[in-house]
Design a protein around this motif. Structure first.
Motif, PDB file in Angstrom:
ATOM      1  N   LEU A 237      69.357  39.955  66.882  1.00  0.00           N
ATOM      2  CA  LEU A 237      70.351  40.630  67.719  1.00  0.00           C
ATOM      3  C   LEU A 237      69.921  42.051  68.073  1.00  0.00           C
ATOM      4  N   LEU A 238      69.041  42.614  67.259  1.00  0.00           N
ATOM      5  CA  LEU A 238      68.560  43.972  67.529  1.00  0.00           C
ATOM      6  C   LEU A 238      67.611  44.013  68.725  1.00  0.00           C
ATOM      7  N   LEU A 239      67.213  42.822  69.200  1.00  0.00           N
ATOM      8  CA  LEU A 239      66.351  42.781  70.384  1.00  0.00           C
ATOM      9  C   LEU A 239      67.083  43.305  71.618  1.00  0.00           C
ATOM     10  N   LEU A 240      68.429  43.250  71.586  1.00  0.00           N
ATOM     11  CA  LEU A 240      69.187  43.731  72.742  1.00  0.00           C
ATOM     12  C   LEU A 240      68.971  45.230  72.967  1.00  0.00           C
ATOM     13  N   PRO A 241      69.203  46.101  71.954  1.00  0.00           N
ATOM     14  CA  PRO A 241      68.889  47.522  72.172  1.00  0.00           C
ATOM     15  C   PRO A 241      67.408  47.773  72.361  1.00  0.00           C
ATOM     16  N   VAL A 242      66.559  46.956  71.724  1.00  0.00           N
ATOM     17  CA  VAL A 242      65.106  47.115  71.896  1.00  0.00           C
ATOM     18  C   VAL A 242      64.724  46.847  73.349  1.00  0.00           C
ATOM     19  N   CYS A 243      65.333  45.815  73.944  1.00  0.00           N
ATOM     20  CA  CYS A 243      65.050  45.502  75.358  1.00  0.00           C
ATOM     21  C   CYS A 243      65.496  46.640  76.270  1.00  0.00           C
ATOM     22  N   MET A 244      66.654  47.225  75.945  1.00  0.00           N
ATOM     23  CA  MET A 244      67.122  48.345  76.751  1.00  0.00           C
ATOM     24  C   MET A 244      66.150  49.523  76.636  1.00  0.00           C
ATOM     25  N   PHE A 245      65.669  49.743  75.433  1.00  0.00           N
ATOM     26  CA  PHE A 245      64.678  50.791  75.179  1.00  0.00           C
ATOM     27  C   PHE A 245      63.428  50.546  76.023  1.00  0.00           C
ATOM     28  N   ILE A 246      62.935  49.320  76.023  1.00  0.00           N
ATOM     29  CA  ILE A 246      61.704  48.983  76.756  1.00  0.00           C
ATOM     30  C   ILE A 246      61.924  49.123  78.261  1.00  0.00           C
ATOM     31  N   LEU A 247      63.066  48.644  78.751  1.00  0.00           N
ATOM     32  CA  LEU A 247      63.354  48.737  80.187  1.00  0.00           C
ATOM     33  C   LEU A 247      63.386  50.188  80.659  1.00  0.00           C
ATOM     34  N   CYS A 248      64.047  51.053  79.863  1.00  0.00           N
ATOM     35  CA  CYS A 248      64.099  52.472  80.229  1.00  0.00           C
ATOM     36  C   CYS A 248      62.710  53.094  80.187  1.00  0.00           C
ATOM     37  N   PHE A 249      61.926  52.722  79.181  1.00  0.00           N
ATOM     38  CA  PHE A 249      60.577  53.269  79.037  1.00  0.00           C
ATOM     39  C   PHE A 249      59.684  52.839  80.194  1.00  0.00           C
ATOM     40  N   LEU A 250      59.905  51.625  80.691  1.00  0.00           N
ATOM     41  CA  LEU A 250      59.099  51.120  81.799  1.00  0.00           C
ATOM     42  C   LEU A 250      59.520  51.707  83.145  1.00  0.00           C
ATOM     43  N   GLY A 251      60.562  52.534  83.117  1.00  0.00           N
ATOM     44  CA  GLY A 251      60.985  53.205  84.339  1.00  0.00           C
ATOM     45  C   GLY A 251      62.053  52.468  85.120  1.00  0.00           C
ATOM     46  N   ILE A 252      62.611  51.384  84.547  1.00  0.00           N
ATOM     47  CA  ILE A 252      63.712  50.691  85.201  1.00  0.00           C
ATOM     48  C   ILE A 252      64.916  51.621  85.225  1.00  0.00           C
ATOM     49  N   LYS A 253      65.600  51.709  86.348  1.00  0.00           N
ATOM     50  CA  LYS A 253      66.757  52.588  86.447  1.00  0.00           C
ATOM     51  C   LYS A 253      67.798  52.219  85.407  1.00  0.00           C
ATOM     52  N   ILE A 254      68.439  53.253  84.853  1.00  0.00           N
ATOM     53  CA  ILE A 254      69.348  53.059  83.734  1.00  0.00           C
ATOM     54  C   ILE A 254      70.485  52.107  84.087  1.00  0.00           C
ATOM     55  N   ILE A 255      70.987  52.159  85.324  1.00  0.00           N
ATOM     56  CA  ILE A 255      72.089  51.269  85.721  1.00  0.00           C
ATOM     57  C   ILE A 255      71.634  49.815  85.706  1.00  0.00           C
ATOM     58  N   ARG A 256      70.447  49.573  86.207  1.00  0.00           N
ATOM     59  CA  ARG A 256      69.934  48.196  86.224  1.00  0.00           C
ATOM     60  C   ARG A 256      69.662  47.720  84.796  1.00  0.00           C
ATOM     61  N   ALA A 257      69.117  48.605  83.970  1.00  0.00           N
ATOM     62  CA  ALA A 257      68.816  48.240  82.580  1.00  0.00           C
ATOM     63  C   ALA A 257      70.101  47.884  81.828  1.00  0.00           C
ATOM     64  N   ILE A 258      71.121  48.710  81.987  1.00  0.00           N
ATOM     65  CA  ILE A 258      72.385  48.461  81.281  1.00  0.00           C
ATOM     66  C   ILE A 258      73.050  47.199  81.805  1.00  0.00           C
ATOM     67  N   SER A 259      72.955  46.954  83.114  1.00  0.00           N
ATOM     68  CA  SER A 259      73.552  45.742  83.687  1.00  0.00           C
ATOM     69  C   SER A 259      72.920  44.483  83.095  1.00  0.00           C
ATOM     70  N   LEU A 260      71.583  44.482  82.974  1.00  0.00           N
ATOM     71  CA  LEU A 260      70.888  43.338  82.387  1.00  0.00           C
ATOM     72  C   LEU A 260      71.284  43.136  80.933  1.00  0.00           C
ATOM     73  N   VAL A 261      71.369  44.258  80.196  1.00  0.00           N
ATOM     74  CA  VAL A 261      71.749  44.186  78.790  1.00  0.00           C
ATOM     75  C   VAL A 261      73.203  43.751  78.649  1.00  0.00           C
ATOM     76  N   LEU A 262      74.041  44.189  79.572  1.00  0.00           N
ATOM     77  CA  LEU A 262      75.463  43.817  79.558  1.00  0.00           C
ATOM     78  C   LEU A 262      75.626  42.306  79.716  1.00  0.00           C
ATOM     79  N   ILE A 263      74.936  41.729  80.680  1.00  0.00           N
ATOM     80  CA  ILE A 263      75.008  40.287  80.910  1.00  0.00           C
ATOM     81  C   ILE A 263      74.481  39.533  79.694  1.00  0.00           C
ATOM     82  N   SER A 264      73.375  40.013  79.142  1.00  0.00           N
ATOM     83  CA  SER A 264      72.803  39.374  77.955  1.00  0.00           C
ATOM     84  C   SER A 264      73.772  39.439  76.783  1.00  0.00           C
TER      85      SER A 264
END
Length: 456
Positions: A237-264
């Protein structure tokens, strides 16, 4: 559009009235919305008498609100994400492993180090506080650390994102405005950041020793058992915040990153925690409330939903509206020009830059505290032979980092929305946020004194 139609007297009236009304709301515990609303009404009446048309003023307000639409979306998304992370078992899982592995350590010190590292890679103080910050607060309550002290350490670490993260919007805004490379800015910032960081770490280490307690083993076992009984607990379950961390690090916009994590998170809540879509929807609106067999745990498993942030959104809209009037009508620029007109030394320039950037963040927001000093002071810095990296560092150490200390600032209101803790209580413990402004002023004075003989 004609600017500067308002007299100096009326400019001061607007400024003083705004500060008094806002501070009065803080003192008397009245919603800040009323302070901003009264200031907006006064400002509009004075500006209309000064020659501006209602169409011009409404155009300024509309443009600023449209520019901030991403902020409003972000607040709503995070208001929905935190309840979902509770429902999906993500935060309970963080708490479970926190109970197991954080016993006997200096939690306050470790929290500061951990959040500061995460913030640099995530690039958003909001993202750090609304994810790992919420979980850490839950662990801290069990270990007996007051939430305002722990939140002070979280805020200190999280707001390094706005200051030095290469993927931070504010950091890049500072670089663009001051025309400074990231490498040069970071090199200059390290002169104040390193002593400020080590000082803050030392303070948290000292304070943390007083809370370095081990829970009663039987109480701890009961909490762990109840968590495992009430939620599906797994490191996966900790992969969810880890994925958000990776998405932000890769330069994905924060809104898009949070939306993907929200759906997941919704998918995980339904499939692993067996939560119905109706309950998920309700928790998003009204907030999450723990329903375990242990009342002590239920008092920790709490968070507000979207309905709890309506007042915060109104306050933020008021702050942005007032800021747009100050900036669009040119009320601020003449004051800045008068402040720096007679500056002749580096130490005085650094000091006045700190004052200007801080005041602009105080009465407007961080972006104004970056853009106006960056644009209006570049020529003065060039005239005095001071490099732009020093300008970037000074703005970053003051206008950017002090934002969460100001009760009516968007950042502190966001933190209040997430945690229920106001800036007036956690600010004394957000050590880095006031250590850096002090150190940068002292550093400017020392550098100015060193160069003084050469300039004469």
């Amino acid at each position: 559009m004609n600017k500067n139609k308002v007299s100096k007297k009326n400019t001061y009236i607007i400024g003083v009235f705004t500060l008094v009304s806002i501070i009065s709301c803080v003192i008397f515990r009245i919603s800040l919305f009323y302070g901003f609303f009264s200031s907006i009404v006064l400002s509009l009446s004075i500006l209309l008498k000064g020659g501006f048309t209602i169409e011009q003023l409404l155009y300024m307000i509309k443009n600023s609100l449209v520019e901030c639409k991403d902020l409003f979306i972000l607040i709503l998304l995070i208001g929905a994400t935190v309840p979902i992370w509770f429902s999906a078992g993500v935060i309970p899982t963080m708490m479970y492993y926190g109970f197991v592995y954080m016993q006997g350590v200096n939690l306050l010190f470790m929290v500061f180090i951990f959040t500061s590292i995460v913030s640099v890679f995530m690039g958003s103080a909001f993202a750090v506080i609304s994810t790992v910050g919420i979980a850490i607060l839950g662990v801290g309550k069990v270990f007996g650390i007051p939430d305002y002290i722990l939140l002070g350490a979280i805020v200190s670490g999280a707001f390094l994102a706005d200051k030095i993260s290469p993927i931070s919007g504010l950091m890049n805004l500072t670089l663009i405005t001051t025309k400074t490379s990231y490498r040069n800015a970071l090199s200059s910032m390290s002169r104040t950041l390193l002593p400020g960081y080590f000082f803050s770490g030392a303070v948290y280490f000292y304070l943390g020793k007083g809370y370095n307690l081990v829970l009663n083993s039987s109480d701890l076992v009961i909490m762990e058992l109840v968590l495992k009984k009430s939620f599906y607990i797994s490191p996966a379950l900790l992969l969810l915040p880890v994925c958000m961390f990776i998405l932000c690090f890769l330069g994905i916009k924060i809104i898009r990153a949070i939306s993907l994590v929200l759906i997941s998170g919704v998918v995980i809540a339904v499939t692993t925690q067996k939560v119905s879509l109706t309950n998920i929807f309700w928790s998003i609106l009204a907030g999450y409330k723990g329903n375990t067999e242990l009342e002590e745990l239920n008092s920790i498993l709490l968070c507000g939903g979207i309905t709890s942030i309506v007042e915060i959104l109104l306050i933020i809209i008021g702050a942005i509206t007032l800021s747009s009037l100050f900036r669009g009508t040119g009320l601020i620029a003449p004051l800045v020009d008068r402040i720096i007109a007679r500056v002749k030394s580096k130490r005085e320039m650094v000091f006045k830059t700190s004052i200007i950037s801080s005041i602009l963040t105080l009465i407007c927001d961080q972006s104004v505290g970056v853009i106006l000093p960056g644009e209006l002071l570049k020529n003065k810095y060039r005239e005095l032979g001071i490099d732009n990296a020093t300008l970037a560092r000074t703005i970053s150490d003051t206008g950017i980092i002090i934002a969460p200390l100001i009760p009516w600032n968007v950042n502190s209101l966001f933190i209040l929305m997430l945690t229920g803790v106001s800036a007036t209580t956690y600010a004394p413990y957000a050590v880095l946020c006031y250590a850096l402004p002090l150190i940068t002023v002292l550093s400017g004075c020392i550098e100015g004194l060193r160069k003084l003989p050469n300039s004469q």
